[in-house]
Design an enzyme around this catalytic site. Structure first.
Site, short mmCIF file in Angstrom:
data_model
loop_
_atom_site.label_atom_id
_atom_site.label_comp_id
_atom_site.label_asym_id
_atom_site.label_seq_id
_atom_site.Cartn_x
_atom_site.Cartn_y
_atom_site.Cartn_z
N LYS A 62 13.72 -12.94 42.31
CA LYS A 62 13.73 -12.62 40.88
C LYS A 62 13.37 -13.86 40.07
CE LYS A 62 16.95 -8.81 41.34
NZ LYS A 62 18.36 -8.41 41.46
N GLN A 93 24.12 -9.89 39.81
CA GLN A 93 23.70 -9.35 41.10
C GLN A 93 24.86 -8.62 41.79
OE1 GLN A 93 20.56 -9.38 42.25
NE2 GLN A 93 21.11 -8.35 44.13
N ASP A 131 19.42 -4.52 33.54
CA ASP A 131 19.64 -3.65 34.71
C ASP A 131 19.93 -2.21 34.27
OD1 ASP A 131 19.46 -4.40 37.33
OD2 ASP A 131 21.44 -5.31 37.43
N1 GUN Z 1 21.71 -5.20 44.11
C1 GUN Z 1 20.79 -4.42 44.71
N2 GUN Z 1 19.96 -3.89 43.80
C2 GUN Z 1 20.36 -4.35 42.60
C3 GUN Z 1 19.89 -4.14 41.26
O1 GUN Z 1 18.92 -3.43 40.99
N3 GUN Z 1 20.59 -4.78 40.31
C4 GUN Z 1 21.67 -5.56 40.58
N4 GUN Z 1 22.29 -6.14 39.56
N5 GUN Z 1 22.13 -5.77 41.78
C5 GUN Z 1 21.48 -5.16 42.79
#
Ligand code: GUN
Length: 292
Positions: free
Chosen positions: A54, A98, A121
């Protein structure tokens, strides 16, 4: 019949290029650069890879990446304090915590501390509610990416029977809302669904997001259907050598691609769209926060 392969990597690249162009225009016309803050608690190896990727993608799009890596024993109050600080930081346009968080932290509580206008998100109750109500929302990245992929092979989804396998907050539920907004007739199927195979056979659009390797078989698929495989499962691959593994989706790809009209591969399908949509949401959040 052999299904058309939906190239998520190519679509994601195009989304990322559009975002980069939007970022460059913001800098030129308004003199600011959007910033995305990512919070990682603990050392989960998969999460570390996601967070690193990311960060790379954020910088490649010309945005600022702000990473906060906290030890696994960080308390819930400390994580909340950080989120509140980021909420109040004008240099931060998007916040992503995350998941999964360590067991002693209630993810729900932490996520809902995020300012909904910075919730890239789309997981806060405010954004989830806005999505269900059909209002302007920051939409979760993986479902948003899935819809963009469907649109590459199906211009008008109106009236299509869409089946979503899985009811998670991250994917299944928001994806069902987005398909409904596209005027599909939506069925959300899950572990308690009766006659699951038959339900799937009725799908013009079948989205699998259950996290079970190759659960969906070829004869569950309606000939010509669009199949979106959200699953990313690591399985043993002794044929590649001892201790080797490979990635598979929730769909038996070889069997399904002989029946479907179009299908996303794993890897290279939905996966790349998640980060692309995260960047898109960050740009959207940055513009909206400044009334642009
Ligand atoms: N863990 C796995 N996929 C995601 C996501 O799309 N967002 C977040 N915050 N954590 C994740």
């Amino acid at each position: 019949m052999s299904a058309r392969i939906i190239d998520g990597k190519a679509v994601a690249k195009s989304v990322r290029e559009d975002v980069a162009a939007g970022v460059a225009a913001l800098e030129k016309d308004h003199g600011f650069t959007p910033g995305l803050a990512v919070v990682l608690v603990g050392e989960d190896p998969a999460s570390q890879v996601y967070v690193r990727n990311k960060g790379i993608a954020t910088r490649e799009a010309g945005m600022r990446s702000i990473e906060h890596k906290l030890p696994a024993d960080t308390s819930q109050d400390e994580v909340i304090a950080l989120v509140r600080r980021l909420n109040g930081d004008d240099e931060v346009d998007g916040i992503l915590v995350q998941l999964p968080l360590p067991g002693h932290i209630d993810a729900n509580v932490v996520i809902n501390e995020i300012d909904p206008d910075k919730d890239v998100d789309g997981l806060t109750e405010v954004n989830a509610g806005r999505l269900v109500l059909g209002k302007d929302a920051l939409v979760p990245c993986t479902p948003q990416g899935s819809i963009l992929l469907i649109k590459t092979v199906m211009e008008d989804m109106s009236g299509a029977n869409a089946v979503v396998l899985g009811r998670s907050i991250l994917v299944g539920k928001p994806l069902a809302s987005l398909l409904l907004a596209e005027n599909c007739t939506v069925t959300t199927a899950h572990s308690r669904t009766k006659d699951l195979e038959e339900v799937c056979r009725g799908a013009d659009i079948l989205c699998a997001a259950v996290g079970r390797p190759e659960m969906v078989k070829g004869d569950w698929i309606k000939p010509g259907a669009v199949v979106i495989d959200v699953g990313i499962n690591r399985v043993d691959a002794p044929e590649k050598g001892e201790g080797k593994s490979r990635l598979v989706g929730d769909v038996d790809y070889d069997a399904a691609s002989a029946v479907a009209g179009a299908i996303t591969p794993v890897p290279g399908g939905v996966g790349p769209m998640t980060i692309a949509c995260l960047l898109k949401n960050t740009l959207t959040a940055a513009k909206r926060r400044r009334g642009l």
